[in-house]
Design an enzyme around this catalytic site. Structure first.
Site, PDB file in Angstrom:
ATOM      1  N   LYS A 111      46.021  33.100 -19.776  1.00  0.00           N
ATOM      2  CA  LYS A 111      46.041  34.491 -19.339  1.00  0.00           C
ATOM      3  C   LYS A 111      44.695  34.842 -18.726  1.00  0.00           C
ATOM      4  CE  LYS A 111      48.159  38.808 -20.239  1.00  0.00           C
ATOM      5  NZ  LYS A 111      49.133  39.503 -21.084  1.00  0.00           N
ATOM      6  N   THR A 165      61.077  19.159 -36.364  1.00  0.00           N
ATOM      7  CA  THR A 165      60.217  19.269 -35.187  1.00  0.00           C
ATOM      8  C   THR A 165      58.784  19.238 -35.674  1.00  0.00           C
ATOM      9  OG1 THR A 165      60.124  21.668 -35.284  1.00  0.00           O
ATOM     10  CG2 THR A 165      61.879  20.711 -33.993  1.00  0.00           C
ATOM     11  N   GLU A 223      65.821  21.410 -31.025  1.00  0.00           N
ATOM     12  CA  GLU A 223      66.743  22.501 -31.357  1.00  0.00           C
ATOM     13  C   GLU A 223      67.958  22.555 -30.423  1.00  0.00           C
ATOM     14  OE1 GLU A 223      63.535  22.575 -31.136  1.00  0.00           O
ATOM     15  OE2 GLU A 223      62.595  23.797 -32.696  1.00  0.00           O
ATOM     16  N   TRP A 238      49.254  35.386 -15.501  1.00  0.00           N
ATOM     17  CA  TRP A 238      49.464  34.088 -16.139  1.00  0.00           C
ATOM     18  C   TRP A 238      49.193  32.938 -15.168  1.00  0.00           C
ATOM     19  CZ3 TRP A 238      49.727  34.217 -21.154  1.00  0.00           C
ATOM     20  CH2 TRP A 238      50.291  35.334 -21.806  1.00  0.00           C
TER      21      TRP A 238
END
Lengths: 533, 533
Positions: free
Chosen positions: B432, B179, B321, B437
């Protein structure tokens, strides 16, 4: 990569978590009964608790004697998901066979639909290991015996606590079916969790049945036979809605259910679709595929569906020993521009195996592989993750596998260059005439393409000169008239001259086996001393 | 049941035996090159012989540095089918990353396309374990170095003997991808034969990509990235014809290939389809699905395809993954009668996992599962047979799995009642602000729905009062004019007021990572000292 076992409880958890709002409909004498996967999942977990409460051994066999229904689906998941083995008893077997099978499998309990209780209860004392008979009320009114072994399904569910499912070893036995063999005792085939999940993933692919969340799946093939062709696992594994016919197996009831419930995929044996055809023809429906197998699908039947229902029949081939689906005859890309006739001919094949199953044809009794030229015929043999290599506690002398690890199917087949299988016949149904083989299946297909023929079965009869000769046993469509000469004239352009039956007998009905296949054994007995006139 | 291992060589044998006549097309600077699976299979078996002749260790890593092509497909099968490990090197990585990866994996050979040889050759002395560089002539004219390590692919194939393939243990390592992580060293993910076969069977089901023998499959997603989303195995596993773009990755070349070769299924990242849209709009094609993933698919892009190409984009989600596909946003049955707007909103989700993958969202740093109400957001975690739980030789401190055995994705998501995942953001891309958020992905989607916006990326910039505030980086469609006020006015009805970006900057292009995703890391660097005016 994570080592997650391939287990049936993982299919259960998937449909429980993701598709709880989808419906499961079961037909009954009083009309369709509706539930959702969410409600079904709670009941299935409670059924797991019931099995514990009943004291079924940790790996005990649990019999079912039931139609296709949401309750049967609860058993399909709760029994293996608790590590036990689901044993689906075929309600159409002879009493002696049922006794033999229950005792051979050592069933500890049998879950039985009330409508078929009278078929089971008289045998219960001969089933020496059965300690519990659990009656599922599917709308019948048969009397429930006053016996300490008997309890009611709904009472047990109501009293049970839901439990957690977690099978750790994917090679654990999950379920078993006995084949209603035509010789010797019935033979048990044991499916594992792993083989069941792999079979499920195989049949949902578009080359086979192609099942999706958008489908409404109706298994007409009985859940008491050959793992219901995997449909009872495949529907939940993709989140499809399910429709079960229950005891309402009459052609009109099936056609109504297809239309009323918006069924998109269904599957059953040819005799079922033969009966449903006139009830479904011309009606609005949402079917995208009608799966068919169990015995050869007559080309004429598939074409009749194409013309009168709007879609041809999708043939698949397999046997209890192959889980059962192994090949499917989905039209290949190269035939997109083919003629209707070429397409129909292709659809009459068993088709191509899916990745994971290998096929070969061999010279009988050898391991010499024959060419894939669609001409050479030999015994069809298969191998793969969803193939059995032996029976459960087999009788001495019964050998399913070849010395080099392939399964003997007992079918005689040719294979074309793309590996598409064409079943010529069952080995035991081939007719040996003058040292050459005649395919009874090909003759039957030719005869059944006559519009006045309802059914036809061809068997070999002894012949002093040729060893055997074909006898055609023909059922004429009601209200029609047909002569032997007309039958012969009809098929003369279709088959080799020496294949033409030496005689044609008109009969009222072709006898059927417990799973709806033509029972040629019964015909052979009936015509054992036959003399062509 | 028979214990047949789930191996990549079984996919190879399947397509070799059953679909030899189907075509594989590879585009090149001199036009498409055609072959068949039959010819490809012979070459793939010979390539197995080449690997033996080169003396690659029995479980050695074999690197590839190549475009999507029939030759790359030979490597995809020959390397794992001989027990070795295919290591696909990403041709767009920085030189230092390539060196790190080749040395970390201990690649013994690299098979390289001639068109990209100049990217690899200067590094070859830094790749300390590489003993062989095999050049595949894909139509480029780059000089081939006169070096004893270098050989020509076609010379080796011509001199080789075909060999038998048979991997016995399905848990054998088959391939690996690194990755291109945004922090720390690249991390290697090792796929096994078993996980590859299970991923293949998952993506071919209709709920995911739905691949069949009748398909013509074109992977635009690179074979050097994330296992090409499984397409290089899935096509052969169902007997689909394949089309590869080779080095011809320009939008017009891709659109022409789709039209000329009758491609029915293709897949790639959003930026690819953004480019292809004007080239494909209004043309006749046979596409049934355009798969898309790798980063969030803007609703506006999917709708533009629906309106101008005739079909919306099919979003899937996953990561290297997870093999990589884990969920797909195929329209569910309940939305069949929904409005276009409801359908488009659903298609912008990551979607539902397939059976075999489980998802959950948790409060960060805990194992406390959050509700599936489509409101609560938390870290998305997955587990299942196709999920990695650790990296190949991981660096100290890098932990992919939670203590209770789930994989941390780094994505923040909500999940609805059906378990359909909606990605809110990458954890590190969340903004943030005032203790709450803000989702950069939601803001980007809103901005990109403006017809004059070509691309938009939103990042957090430091703010003394709110901690962070959103900065919108916007690329305007060529020839158009757009003001910051117009952007804000456009999105004001779509998002909470306190989400509105504090500033809008117009830029020429959003920087991309090596796999075509927005590189917010680069934007953050560029705007590190940014002060809203």
């Amino acid at each position: 990569m994570q080592q997650t076992p391939l287990t049936i409880d993982s299919i259960f958890r998937y449909v429980e978590r993701h598709h709880g709002d989808k419906t499961i409909v079961t037909n009954s004498p009083t009309g369709p009964v509706r539930t959702t996967y969410a409600e079904w999942a709670v009941r299935t977990r409670k059924l797991g608790g019931v099995l514990d409460t009943l004291g079924i051994s940790a790996d005990g066999r649990v019999g079912t004697f039931a139609w296709n229904s949401a309750r049967h689906l609860e058993l399909y998941f709760a029994v293996p998901s608790t590590g036990r083995v689901l044993h689906t008893l075929n309600i159409r077997l002879f009493p002696e066979q049922l006794t033999y099978i229950a005792n051979h499998a050592e069933d500890e309990a049998v879950f039985v639909d009330r409508t078929v209780l009278p078929l089971l209860w008289p045998l219960i004392d001969t089933m020496t290991t059965v300690r519990h008979v659990v009656v599922m009320d599917d709308g019948g009114d048969n009397e429930i015996p006053d016996d300490e072994r008997v309890s009611l399904y709904e009472d047990l569910i109501a009293a049970a606590e839901p439990i957690d499912f977690r099978v750790e070893d994917e090679n654990t036995a999950a379920s078993m079916c006995y084949t209603s063999g035509t010789t010797g005792n019935p033979k048990g085939v044991l499916y594992s969790h792993r083989s069941t999940v792999l079979h499920t993933m195989a049949v949902v692919q578009p080359n086979v049945f192609g099942m999706a969340e958008t489908d409404v799946v109706m298994p007409v093939v009985p859940m008491f036979h050959a793992n219901a062709w995997g449909l009872a696992q495949a529907g939940p594994a993709v989140g499809a809605a399910m429709v079960f016919p229950g005891p309402m197996m009459q052609p009109k009831a099936l056609a109504d259910l297809i239309v009323d419930e918006g069924v998109t995929f269904t599957a059953g044996v040819p005799t079922i679709w033969q009966g449903v055809l006139p009830e479904l023809a011309g009606r609005d429906h949402k079917l995208r595929d009608i799966g068919c197998g169990g015995s050869a699908v007559p080309k004429a039947l598939s074409e009749a569906y194409r013309e009168r229902v709007g879609l041809p029949i999708l043939q698949a081939w397999g046997m209890t020993e192959t889980h059962p689906v192994a090949t499917s005859a989905r039209l290949p890309r190269r035939l997109f521009d083919g003629s209707d006739e070429d397409k129909a001919t292709y659809r009459a094949r068993a088709g191509v195996p899916f990745m994971g199953v290998e096929v070969r044809i061999v010279e009988a009794g050898t391991t010499d592989e024959l060419p894939w030229d669609d001409v050479a015929t030999g015994e069809l043999q298969v191998r793969g993750s969803t193939t059995a290599l032996d029976y459960y506690k087999p009788d001495a002398g019964v050998e399913l596998a070849t010395p080099d690890g392939w399964m003997k199917t007992g079918d005689v087949a040719a294979i074309d260059a793309t590996g598409s299988v064409r079943i010529a016949d069952r080995t035991k149904d081939l007719i040996k005439s003058g040292g050459e083989w005649i395919s009874s299946v090909d003759l039957e297909n030719a005869i059944m393409s006559h519009p006045k023929v309802k059914e036809a079965a061809v068997i070999g009869i002894p012949d002093p000169k040729w060893d055997e000769r074909p006898l055609a046993c023909v059922v004429v469509v009601e209200g029609e008239e047909l002569s032997a000469d007309e039958v012969i004239a009809h098929i003369t352009p279709m088959v080799a001259k020496w294949w033409l039956p030496s005689a044609v007998e008109f009969i009222d009905e072709v006898p059927k086996t417990s799973v709806g296949k033509f029972s040629k054994k019964d015909l052979r007995t009936r015509f054992a001393d036959y003399q062509p006139s």
